[in-house]
Design an enzyme around this catalytic site. Sequence first.
Site, PDB file in Angstrom:
ATOM      1  N   TYR A 252      11.416  -8.957   1.871  1.00  0.00           N
ATOM      2  CA  TYR A 252      11.623  -8.097   3.028  1.00  0.00           C
ATOM      3  C   TYR A 252      11.418  -8.759   4.387  1.00  0.00           C
ATOM      4  O   TYR A 252      11.546  -8.094   5.416  1.00  0.00           O
ATOM      5  CB  TYR A 252      10.785  -6.823   2.926  1.00  0.00           C
ATOM      6  CG  TYR A 252       9.300  -7.049   2.722  1.00  0.00           C
ATOM      7  CD1 TYR A 252       8.524  -7.663   3.688  1.00  0.00           C
ATOM      8  CD2 TYR A 252       8.680  -6.628   1.548  1.00  0.00           C
ATOM      9  CE1 TYR A 252       7.168  -7.861   3.502  1.00  0.00           C
ATOM     10  CE2 TYR A 252       7.329  -6.816   1.350  1.00  0.00           C
ATOM     11  CZ  TYR A 252       6.575  -7.432   2.330  1.00  0.00           C
ATOM     12  OH  TYR A 252       5.240  -7.632   2.143  1.00  0.00           O
ATOM     13  N   CYS A 438      -4.244  39.304 -29.336  1.00  0.00           N
ATOM     14  CA  CYS A 438      -4.568  40.522 -30.082  1.00  0.00           C
ATOM     15  C   CYS A 438      -3.363  41.111 -30.817  1.00  0.00           C
ATOM     16  O   CYS A 438      -3.494  42.141 -31.489  1.00  0.00           O
ATOM     17  CB  CYS A 438      -5.160  41.568 -29.150  1.00  0.00           C
ATOM     18  SG  CYS A 438      -3.975  42.189 -27.944  1.00  0.00           S
ATOM     19  N   CYS A 458      -8.536  43.352 -25.736  1.00  0.00           N
ATOM     20  CA  CYS A 458      -7.907  42.078 -26.117  1.00  0.00           C
ATOM     21  C   CYS A 458      -8.906  40.916 -25.940  1.00  0.00           C
ATOM     22  O   CYS A 458      -9.418  40.695 -24.841  1.00  0.00           O
ATOM     23  CB  CYS A 458      -6.667  41.849 -25.258  1.00  0.00           C
ATOM     24  SG  CYS A 458      -6.014  40.183 -25.379  1.00  0.00           S
TER      25      CYS A 458
HETATM   26  S1  IVH Z   1       6.675  -5.342   6.092  1.00  0.00           S
HETATM   27  C1  IVH Z   1       4.322  -7.197   9.343  1.00  0.00           C
HETATM   28  N1  IVH Z   1       8.281  -4.227   4.344  1.00  0.00           N
HETATM   29  O1  IVH Z   1       3.268  -2.758   2.493  1.00  0.00           O
HETATM   30  C2  IVH Z   1       4.958  -6.307   8.352  1.00  0.00           C
HETATM   31  N2  IVH Z   1       5.967  -4.358   3.832  1.00  0.00           N
HETATM   32  O2  IVH Z   1       1.040  -1.614   4.093  1.00  0.00           O
HETATM   33  C3  IVH Z   1       4.477  -6.572   7.002  1.00  0.00           C
HETATM   34  N3  IVH Z   1       5.388  -3.457   1.651  1.00  0.00           N
HETATM   35  O3  IVH Z   1       1.357  -5.639   2.995  1.00  0.00           O
HETATM   36  C4  IVH Z   1       4.982  -5.732   5.967  1.00  0.00           C
HETATM   37  N4  IVH Z   1       7.415  -2.880   1.045  1.00  0.00           N
HETATM   38  O4  IVH Z   1       2.690  -5.393   0.819  1.00  0.00           O
HETATM   39  C5  IVH Z   1       7.018  -4.571   4.635  1.00  0.00           C
HETATM   40  N5  IVH Z   1       9.805  -3.286   2.876  1.00  0.00           N
HETATM   41  C6  IVH Z   1       8.559  -3.638   3.168  1.00  0.00           C
HETATM   42  C7  IVH Z   1       7.498  -3.416   2.274  1.00  0.00           C
HETATM   43  C8  IVH Z   1       6.215  -3.777   2.657  1.00  0.00           C
HETATM   44  C9  IVH Z   1       6.139  -2.927   0.688  1.00  0.00           C
HETATM   45  C10 IVH Z   1       3.912  -3.614   1.594  1.00  0.00           C
HETATM   46  C11 IVH Z   1       3.418  -4.987   1.929  1.00  0.00           C
HETATM   47  C12 IVH Z   1       2.470  -4.820   3.059  1.00  0.00           C
HETATM   48  C13 IVH Z   1       2.088  -3.394   2.939  1.00  0.00           C
HETATM   49  C14 IVH Z   1       1.656  -2.832   4.258  1.00  0.00           C
END
Ligand code: IVH
Length: 697
Positions: A252, A438, A458
Amino acid sequence: MGDDSCFLLIATGGTAPFAGKERKEVSEFMEKKEAAGRLEELRELINRHNYYYHVLDSPQISDAEFDRLMRELLALEKLYPDLVTPDSPSKRIGGMPVSAFQQARHFAPMLSLDNIFSESELKDFYRRIGKVFYTGTICLVGEPKIDGLAVSLYYEDGVFKRGATRGDGRIGEDITHNLLTIWSLPLRLKESITAEIRGEVFIPRSEFLMLNKKRESQGLSLFANPRNAAAGSLRQLDPRVAAERPLDIFIYALIAISGTKELNTHWDSLQYLRELGFKVNENISLLNGLDDAVEYCRMIGAKRLELPYEIDGVVLKVNDLERQLQLGHTSRAPRWAVAFKFSSEEEITRIKDIEVNVGRTGTVTPVAVLEPVLIAGSVVKRASLHNEDILKEKEVMIGDEVVVHKAGDVIPEIVKVLKEKRTGNEKAFSMPATCPSCNRGLIRLEGEVALRCVNPACPAQLIERIIHFASRGAMDITGLGASLAVQLYESGLVKDVGDLYYLKKEDLVKLERMGGKSADNLLEALQRSKQNDLSRLLVALGIRFVGERAARILAFHFKNLYRIASAAFEEVIMLEEIGPKIAFSLQEFFKQKETKEIIHKLEEAGVNFSLLEEEREVEGEGIFEGYTFVLTGTLSGYTRQQAKELIESKGGKVVNSVSKKTDYVLAGKSPGSKLNKAMELGIKILSEEDFSRLSNS
Ligand code: IVH
């Protein structure tokens, strides 16, 4: 190294026996130079088909063909170990265990995300970022928030070099050996770039279920959820364990990249990551402004349970990379992104059976017995199906896969039947014609949806009434739960709740699992309960429609059980919040012979029937809490000041003019225009009589 040793090594590597012809090819015709060429070809072929299979989810060759290529590669590598390259697919099979996790410092800190839980918080986020730019629409990227484990990946000249966990955000643990086992993670990229990349490792739902099933059959402990299973797999020293686990990864973020690749938006970087060979989620979306973002959150929320992997929300990110920089980050999280979290109040499970439950008022309810699932932090095993109509409307069958919803303390409910998952082995269910307890014929009262057993004797109802009487919100008799209630009833010791107060120790100790100490404790709890206030007793009696709130109002007004029992219908419906349904129900309840007997037993036993002093105080104190009054006209029993003080002493507020925010207008003789205004606005008007009754003065 001879032909045979090569064969042996492959066999111990766990692959299928070598076919004679291929063995010959490898051993007889392959000079090292030729082998190097073939190995390169094989790596390319295998990596390509691996990409088709694991990233694009569209295989181009059969599994058998793929295995054959893999076997050939392994055989050649065994023959020429110095020809093994870092991007060889053989790395995925699980190399040697590491003795400890090495520390790995991230190039850029691995931040967390701020969470939001509602659309209004999403609006706030959008407004907040909007303030920085003074422009119209802000473009965002929406992505599912995968519920797995964040990892950071480092590629050098297009080859996967190292991967690490988040750790404290600055330094994580080197888990390269385990990451190599993830088939959808490219070992060589389509371009020779050097880059740091972030993604989420997870285990798909169906694979997770199979994994747990396998563990169960092996007598191993089960994983609570896919996330824990993924985390546990990545924290293994021996990569052969991770290789056995169905790990997958979505990428991501592109954090840093060498060269002159020009990327201006996050969206473009995701497309580029895809081109490089990474698995980027298929449900990402470019969102033009707030409305799109809200819509996206709703859409993913609705789709959530149908996705083959678990997500716990949506991540929204500012698309423009320049703007991301401008917004910056706090020590914890970026200001340009936010996680819109879904509450995990719904899960999918299966209906094992449907039981019929008889409640304390005789209502007969179908209840689904479920394969236990974890929802909102607790295990759910049963869910009410409410009544025959709902059962028919939802077309629930035994064996169905269903979506179960639970919010906080609310009783779990079946939201939806997943009819597309039916196998044909489901069994239809219909409500019985007779009471399961019952055997008396069930009736459906006019205007009611529920089937009802009207037999006052009952057993199921009597037992439910005992359980209810003793429950925490009612008489709070510690130690008297469902199983003891059944025992007490079945042993003949207790036929109605009145009998509870006549139990003797010598009888109790004869019951199964009841020792002397437990018997003493129970008798003590019963003794204590005699001092409960009137409203608890009212709740405990289990009068239809009389819950805690109504019980308080009744207790406070009538002050004594006998007065409630003999109250005229008209007097009851006069009370604020008490309608004819409750009033009828009270009349019905108190006129029954069984009720009279119970009341007699309770009174003889010394159970308190009156409003206690403490209860008076509690009730008196805050009865007008949060209400706003306006006074108009002349009161006969109070001066304006006295009325004002009385209202305030009970938590209310007095203001001068009538508005939509006014709750009550207290109208005395010759009221002014305030009364008209109140009528216009539909505000409740209190007479002096109503007022003194309510304020109990
Ligand atoms: S972006 C600076 N994109 O969510 C931005 N995180 O609560 C960093 N996560 O530590 C995260 N899907 O483990 C991002 N599409 C996504 C995500 C994602 C899951 C998790 C990731 C992160 C946590 C944050």
